[in-house]
Write a protein that holds these residues in place. Structure first.
Motif, PDB file in Angstrom:
ATOM      1  N   PHE A  93       0.842  -1.196   0.000  1.00 34.03           N
ATOM      2  CA  PHE A  93       0.000   0.000   0.000  1.00 34.03           C
ATOM      3  C   PHE A  93       0.875   1.243   0.000  1.00 34.03           C
ATOM      4  O   PHE A  93       1.745   1.409   0.859  1.00 34.03           O
ATOM      5  N   GLU A  94       0.624   2.127  -0.972  1.00 39.71           N
ATOM      6  CA  GLU A  94       1.258   3.446  -1.000  1.00 39.71           C
ATOM      7  C   GLU A  94       0.140   4.473  -0.919  1.00 39.71           C
ATOM      8  O   GLU A  94      -0.812   4.415  -1.690  1.00 39.71           O
ATOM      9  N   TYR A  95       0.264   5.419  -0.013  1.00 39.64           N
ATOM     10  CA  TYR A  95      -0.855   6.275   0.356  1.00 39.64           C
ATOM     11  C   TYR A  95      -1.428   7.071  -0.804  1.00 39.64           C
ATOM     12  O   TYR A  95      -2.644   7.082  -1.033  1.00 39.64           O
ATOM     13  N   LEU A  96      -0.596   7.770  -1.562  1.00 43.82           N
ATOM     14  CA  LEU A  96      -1.105   8.684  -2.589  1.00 43.82           C
ATOM     15  C   LEU A  96      -1.738   7.942  -3.759  1.00 43.82           C
ATOM     16  O   LEU A  96      -2.699   8.419  -4.356  1.00 43.82           O
ATOM     17  N   THR A  97      -1.187   6.779  -4.113  1.00 40.93           N
ATOM     18  CA  THR A  97      -1.730   6.016  -5.244  1.00 40.93           C
ATOM     19  C   THR A  97      -2.761   4.980  -4.798  1.00 40.93           C
ATOM     20  O   THR A  97      -3.459   4.415  -5.631  1.00 40.93           O
ATOM     21  N   GLY A  98      -2.858   4.753  -3.485  1.00 42.67           N
ATOM     22  CA  GLY A  98      -3.738   3.705  -2.987  1.00 42.67           C
ATOM     23  C   GLY A  98      -5.083   4.203  -2.511  1.00 42.67           C
ATOM     24  O   GLY A  98      -5.817   3.469  -1.853  1.00 42.67           O
ATOM     25  N   ILE A 154      -5.619  10.031  -1.516  1.00 43.29           N
ATOM     26  CA  ILE A 154      -6.008  11.333  -2.060  1.00 43.29           C
ATOM     27  C   ILE A 154      -7.096  11.115  -3.104  1.00 43.29           C
ATOM     28  O   ILE A 154      -6.883  10.416  -4.095  1.00 43.29           O
ATOM     29  N   ASP A 155      -8.254  11.692  -2.876  1.00 38.94           N
ATOM     30  CA  ASP A 155      -9.390  11.559  -3.783  1.00 38.94           C
ATOM     31  C   ASP A 155      -9.625  12.900  -4.478  1.00 38.94           C
ATOM     32  O   ASP A 155      -9.900  13.908  -3.820  1.00 38.94           O
ATOM     33  N   PRO A 156      -9.544  12.959  -5.827  1.00 45.47           N
ATOM     34  CA  PRO A 156      -9.776  14.225  -6.534  1.00 45.47           C
ATOM     35  C   PRO A 156     -11.136  14.847  -6.238  1.00 45.47           C
ATOM     36  O   PRO A 156     -11.291  16.065  -6.273  1.00 45.47           O
ATOM     37  N   ASP A 157     -12.127  14.026  -5.926  1.00 48.08           N
ATOM     38  CA  ASP A 157     -13.443  14.578  -5.615  1.00 48.08           C
ATOM     39  C   ASP A 157     -13.410  15.404  -4.338  1.00 48.08           C
ATOM     40  O   ASP A 157     -14.252  16.268  -4.104  1.00 48.08           O
ATOM     41  N   THR A 172      -0.386  -8.434  -3.691  1.00 47.67           N
ATOM     42  CA  THR A 172      -1.532  -7.613  -4.064  1.00 47.67           C
ATOM     43  C   THR A 172      -1.170  -6.171  -3.736  1.00 47.67           C
ATOM     44  O   THR A 172      -0.577  -5.908  -2.688  1.00 47.67           O
ATOM     45  N   PHE A 173      -1.495  -5.236  -4.626  1.00 50.77           N
ATOM     46  CA  PHE A 173      -1.174  -3.845  -4.338  1.00 50.77           C
ATOM     47  C   PHE A 173      -2.437  -2.997  -4.378  1.00 50.77           C
ATOM     48  O   PHE A 173      -3.436  -3.342  -5.026  1.00 50.77           O
ATOM     49  N   ALA A 174      -2.380  -1.888  -3.656  1.00 48.67           N
ATOM     50  CA  ALA A 174      -3.508  -0.969  -3.600  1.00 48.67           C
ATOM     51  C   ALA A 174      -3.428   0.027  -4.742  1.00 48.67           C
ATOM     52  O   ALA A 174      -2.360   0.511  -5.100  1.00 48.67           O
ATOM     53  N   SER A 175      -4.585   0.330  -5.304  1.00 51.37           N
ATOM     54  CA  SER A 175      -4.679   1.332  -6.353  1.00 51.37           C
ATOM     55  C   SER A 175      -5.934   2.153  -6.086  1.00 51.37           C
ATOM     56  O   SER A 175      -6.716   1.846  -5.189  1.00 51.37           O
ATOM     57  N   SER A 176      -6.112   3.213  -6.857  1.00 49.43           N
ATOM     58  CA  SER A 176      -7.330   4.003  -6.740  1.00 49.43           C
ATOM     59  C   SER A 176      -8.164   3.786  -7.993  1.00 49.43           C
ATOM     60  O   SER A 176      -7.682   3.268  -9.005  1.00 49.43           O
ATOM     61  N   ARG A 177      -9.401   4.219  -7.945  1.00 50.60           N
ATOM     62  CA  ARG A 177     -10.278   4.038  -9.101  1.00 50.60           C
ATOM     63  C   ARG A 177      -9.887   4.957 -10.249  1.00 50.60           C
ATOM     64  O   ARG A 177     -10.405   4.837 -11.356  1.00 50.60           O
TER      65      ARG A 177
END
Length: 343
Positions: A7-12, A15-18, A55-60
């Protein structure tokens, strides 16, 4: 099979653009790129190890390779809940996150010490505060940058001054002043606003970073890096400049030379002063012509240097990371490796 969640915070999803807004994202764009580099390097190194599934974390908002195992937080799910949920579904979790707002500490608690592939809680807590870091360095006789009050007489010994968050990451919200009165005004403004700033003398010299691999037997210096630090004009009337981190060039100083040996001794001293450093950690240093190496901060987590070292290392650094945490199947010092240095 050993399962690991990265898990990496900024890409996981941290941070949500909304929520953040376009302006905030523009300011964070460089950090997002660096975060992705670190995440991808660690995940790739782990995937290359036998008996490890990642397994890695990503954002939508991200579209990574569909063949790779990734997970996204549910809409509205707090990041700590997401990380805790994913950690419970894996044997271990490797987390990259800034120390600001106690984020790294909170993610440590969300994962739990038994699954955490990173520095221990006491090391994270001490290194998360620049003022606490400076105090600990001083207590161990290590040259650092003390947090000063606006009326400290030693401020007059410097020619430039810096105001930054006590728990900030990188160069975010960090300003350099050539006018001491302007620096004092900014410091007091932040205090009045309920923020927790530090005021320090700016250390002149060459910005470096030290990359370490730490375990319960001690620390090994694996690379001495040169940092590219930019200072851009922010407000000429106030003589204020913004500090920017523009990247790192790894493995730049021969560790067998006089400067390299001095930096290696410094790294070992810092590691002793911060018990609980585990796995990959970093130390930011300025080499001052008169004073020698001066510690600016300690990073109790992987830094962007990992990504660059991963490209060049003769062996897989993730093997050392797992060995540092005694993950079954990885035998501590048998995996020891130091990258070749160049002058």
């Amino acid at each position: 099979m050993t399962t690991i969640f990265v898990f990496e915070y900024l890409t996981g999803g941290g941070i949500d653009p909304d929520v953040a807004g376009t302006g905030s994202l523009a300011d964070l764009s460089a950090l997002i790129v660096e975060g992705r580099m670190m995440r991808d390097a660690i995940a790739s190194d782990l995937r290359a190890l036998p008996g490890v599934a990642v397994t890695f974390a990503s954002s939508r908002f991200e579209q990574p390779d569909g063949a790779l195992a990734r997970r996204c937080a549910e809409r509205g799910e707090p990041v700590t809940h997401f990380v805790a949920r994913m950690a419970r579904a894996h044997d271990y979790a490797c987390v990259i996150a800034p120390e600001c707002d106690q984020l790294l500490l909170r993610l440590h608690d969300a994962v739990g010490a038994s699954r955490w592939l990173g520095c221990a809680k006491e090391a994270i807590r001490a290194a998360s505060s620049k003022s606490a870091t400076a105090a600990r360095l001083a207590a161990h006789g290590i040259a650092g940058t003390p947090a000063l009050k606006p009326d400290d007489a030693c401020l007059h010994e410097a020619s430039r001054w810096v105001v930054k968050p006590d728990d900030g990451a990188g160069g975010l919200d960090t300003f350099v002043y050539q006018d001491l009165d302007a620096a004092r005004v900014e410091y007091e403004r932040r205090v009045a606003g309920g923020r927790n700033p530090v005021l320090q003398a700016w250390v002149e010299g060459e910005p470096l970073s030290l990359s370490l691999m730490c375990d319960d037997e001690g620390a090994r210096l694996i690379s001495i890096n040169r940092q590219r630090i930019g200072i851009s004009e922010a407000n000429s009337a106030r003589r204020e400049r913004i500090v920017q981190f523009d990247g790192v060039e790894v493995d730049q100083i021969d560790r067998q030379g006089p400067q390299g040996r001095a930096l290696e001794r410094l790294a070992m001293d810092v590691a002793q002063a911060f018990p609980g450093l585990r796995g990959f950690a970093g130390i930011d240093v300025v080499w001052n012509a008169a004073r020698g190496p001066v510690v600016i901060e300690v990073n109790p987590r992987p830094t962007v240097a990992y990504a660059e070292l991963s490209k060049r290392a003769a062996r897989n650094l993730a093997a050392d990371l797992l060995a540092a945490h005694r993950v079954p199947g990885f035998d501590g010092r048998k995996t020891a490796h130091a990258c070749g240095a160049s002058s």
